[in-house]
Design an enzyme around this catalytic site. Structure first.
Site, mmCIF file in Angstrom:
data_model
loop_
_atom_site.group_PDB
_atom_site.id
_atom_site.type_symbol
_atom_site.label_atom_id
_atom_site.label_comp_id
_atom_site.label_asym_id
_atom_site.label_seq_id
_atom_site.Cartn_x
_atom_site.Cartn_y
_atom_site.Cartn_z
ATOM 1 N N GLU A 1 0.789 -1.298 -0.108
ATOM 2 C CA GLU A 1 0.076 0.149 -0.166
ATOM 3 C C GLU A 1 0.922 1.355 -0.050
ATOM 4 O O GLU A 1 0.980 2.008 0.972
ATOM 5 C CB GLU A 1 -0.860 -0.030 1.228
ATOM 6 C CG GLU A 1 -1.976 -1.157 1.066
ATOM 7 C CD GLU A 1 -3.155 -0.824 2.198
ATOM 8 O OE1 GLU A 1 -3.030 0.003 3.009
ATOM 9 O OE2 GLU A 1 -4.038 -1.840 2.352
ATOM 10 N N GLU B 1 -5.887 -8.372 0.630
ATOM 11 C CA GLU B 1 -6.224 -8.041 1.974
ATOM 12 C C GLU B 1 -7.748 -7.645 1.842
ATOM 13 O O GLU B 1 -8.195 -6.834 1.177
ATOM 14 C CB GLU B 1 -5.642 -6.828 2.743
ATOM 15 C CG GLU B 1 -4.118 -6.700 3.204
ATOM 16 C CD GLU B 1 -3.710 -5.723 3.682
ATOM 17 O OE1 GLU B 1 -4.461 -4.689 4.463
ATOM 18 O OE2 GLU B 1 -2.378 -5.519 3.781
HETATM 19 C C1 FCB Z 1 -4.430 -1.879 5.599
HETATM 20 C C2 FCB Z 1 -3.141 -2.241 6.075
HETATM 21 C C3 FCB Z 1 -3.035 -3.285 7.009
HETATM 22 C C4 FCB Z 1 -4.123 -3.142 8.157
HETATM 23 C C5 FCB Z 1 -5.643 -2.782 7.502
HETATM 24 C C6 FCB Z 1 -6.584 -2.808 8.579
HETATM 25 O O1 FCB Z 1 -4.649 -0.530 4.992
HETATM 26 O O2 FCB Z 1 -2.321 -2.642 5.063
HETATM 27 O O3 FCB Z 1 -1.703 -3.038 7.814
HETATM 28 O O4 FCB Z 1 -3.855 -1.870 9.052
HETATM 29 O O5 FCB Z 1 -5.655 -1.868 6.767
#
Ligand code: FCB
Length: 439
Positions: A164, A347
């Site tokens: 990210e 994620e």
């Molecule tokens: C993302 C991050 C991860 C965590 C989630 C909730 O942006 O990559 O580390 O904090 O959000």
């Protein structure tokens, strides 16, 4: 139940700083997050990740949980300051040994390690030298990539350089909500954006040279909706869409910055940079949580991201909007066409006020619903012709949620931070059954 092909990859994602603890053990030195946590008011509950989930010592128990869940792949990150503790660049044997043991244990359980080299925890020594504002940090990162790859490449199924880039750029260097807590004007922060991209590109070259089997990019995405029909809101939503969804992805996939972002980054771009940044990748990781609503405001930062109206909210006040995931996946597919590698959702997850009941169980029906709806959303994108090859839940364990400290629980497994007792939540059992049924 949402069905996927048998070869679909099921996984969980974590990051070093959020779970490992042991921040001063075996030669590790502080990262920018260790420093930031000590700043007054920086972390909601004034906590640090000195212990976090104590995964550094309890990794065997955590990997046993992953095996029980039945996942194929485990995405983790390595801690740069554990591996290279100071600016001499000399590797720390004990730090590398930890990841060696960790990856062996993951593989012993039949799980493929997915290793991300940077999840926001820049060594403080690198920050002291200017951090991501300084182009030299790109070289330091490439050296670190080489050291890690040298030691671990034979056991890694899939690599990522940086998690990210957008979040780290904005939260860490523009709004100052995350480490290193800088509030640079956008034009100065442009250096950070460009150097993060360049670092990911150089690390990709290094990983390839070390025989990396597969490398992916990882960015976060969220459709940006204007908060109202007002022209200013519509314009700011469009600009935010460029910042989050294209500023980092366009150069990586098509080798050029979006026109709207050029004034930010052009002063820092040198000949040949974009070729490095757009080195081909094997997979593209999509981190997705929610959609955003954007409105124009007066101020140095001329926009504000707010919770969209009319959606259920998680404990983070993030809208539960699974259709935004389908939209994100299909938009990437149409926007980048042949340039887009196969996708994985790297994620996805949610935070609710999870607690143990009197019997010691943790029932989290809202998370079950969230995961179920988002898997259906992934399936919808596949049915629309998008090549999505896997899904990783954020996260295995409740953990240190950055500026929110321990106040936000994202785990499939509840962690009692006093005792370090792990309790699989209802969602863990639900996902385990779901994965087993889809084999
Ligand atoms: C993302 C991050 C991860 C965590 C989630 C909730 O942006 O990559 O580390 O904090 O959000």
């Amino acid at each position: 139940m949402t069905r996927f092909r048998p070869e679909f990859t099921w996984g969980v994602s974590t990051s070093a700083y959020q779970i490992e603890g042991a921040t001063a053990e075996d030669g590790r030195t502080p990262s920018v997050w260790d420093t930031f946590c000590r700043r007054d008011g920086a972390i909601a509950d004034s906590s640090t990740a000195d212990v976090a989930c104590d995964h550094y010592h309890r990794y065997a128990e955590d990997i046993a949980l992953m095996a029980d869940l039945g996942i194929d792949a485990y995405r983790l990150s390595t801690s740069w300051s554990r591996i290279i503790p100071d600016d001499s660049g000399k590797p720390n044997a004990a730090g590398l040994d930890f990841y060696d043991r960790l990856l062996d244990s993951v593989r012993d359980r039949g799980i493929t390690p997915v290793v991300n080299l940077f999840h926001w925890d820049l060594p403080q020594w690198a920050q002291d030298a200017g951090g991501w504002r300084n182009r030299d940090t790109v070289e330091r990162f490439a050296e670190y990539a080489a050291i890690v790859a040298d030691r671990l490449a034979d056991r890694v199924g899939n690599w990522a350089a940086i998690n990210e880039l957008f979040e780290h750029f904005v939260l860490g260097h523009v709004t100052g909500e995350h480490a290193p807590g800088l509030t640079l004007p956008l034009d100065e922060a442009g250096a950070v954006a460009h150097h993060l991209l360049l670092a990911a590109g150089h690390a990709t070259e290094v990983l390839r040279a070390h025989g990396a089997a597969s490398i992916m990019g990882i960015n976060s995405y969220a459709p940006a909706r204007p908060a109202s029909d007002a022209e200013a809101d519509v314009a700011m939503a469009r600009f935010y869409d460029v910042l989050q969804n294209r500023l980092f992805t366009d150069p990586q996939l098509i080798g050029r910055y979006p026109e709207e972002a050029e004034p930010l980054v052009t002063p820092f771009v040198k000949d040949g940079d974009l070729e490095v940044i757009s080195a081909p990748l094997d997979l593209w990781g999509v981190n997705y949580y929610s959609i955003n609503s954007v409105r124009a405001v007066d101020g140095e930062i001329p926009l504000e991201v707010v919770a969209p109206q009319g959606y259920p909210l998680t404990a983070f006040d993030w809208a539960v909007a699974p259709e935004g995931l389908t939209e994100t996946l299909t938009t990437l597919h149409t926007r980048y066409g042949e340039k887009l590698p196969p996708l994985v959702v790297s994620e996805n997850g949610c935070t609710y006020h999870d607690s143990l009941d009197t019997e010691g169980r943790c029932d989290d029906p809202d998370r079950v619903a969230y995961l179920s709806e988002h898997l259906t959303a992934v399936r919808a994108a596949i049915d629309a012709g998008v090549d999505v090859r896997g899904y990783y839940v954020w996260s295995l364990l409740d953990n240190f949620e950055w500026a929110q400290g321990y106040t936000k629980r994202f785990g499939l497994v509840h962690v009692d931070y006093e005792t370090q007792k792990r309790t699989p939540k209802t969602s863990f059992n639900w996902l385990r059954d779901h994965i087993a049924a889809s084999r």
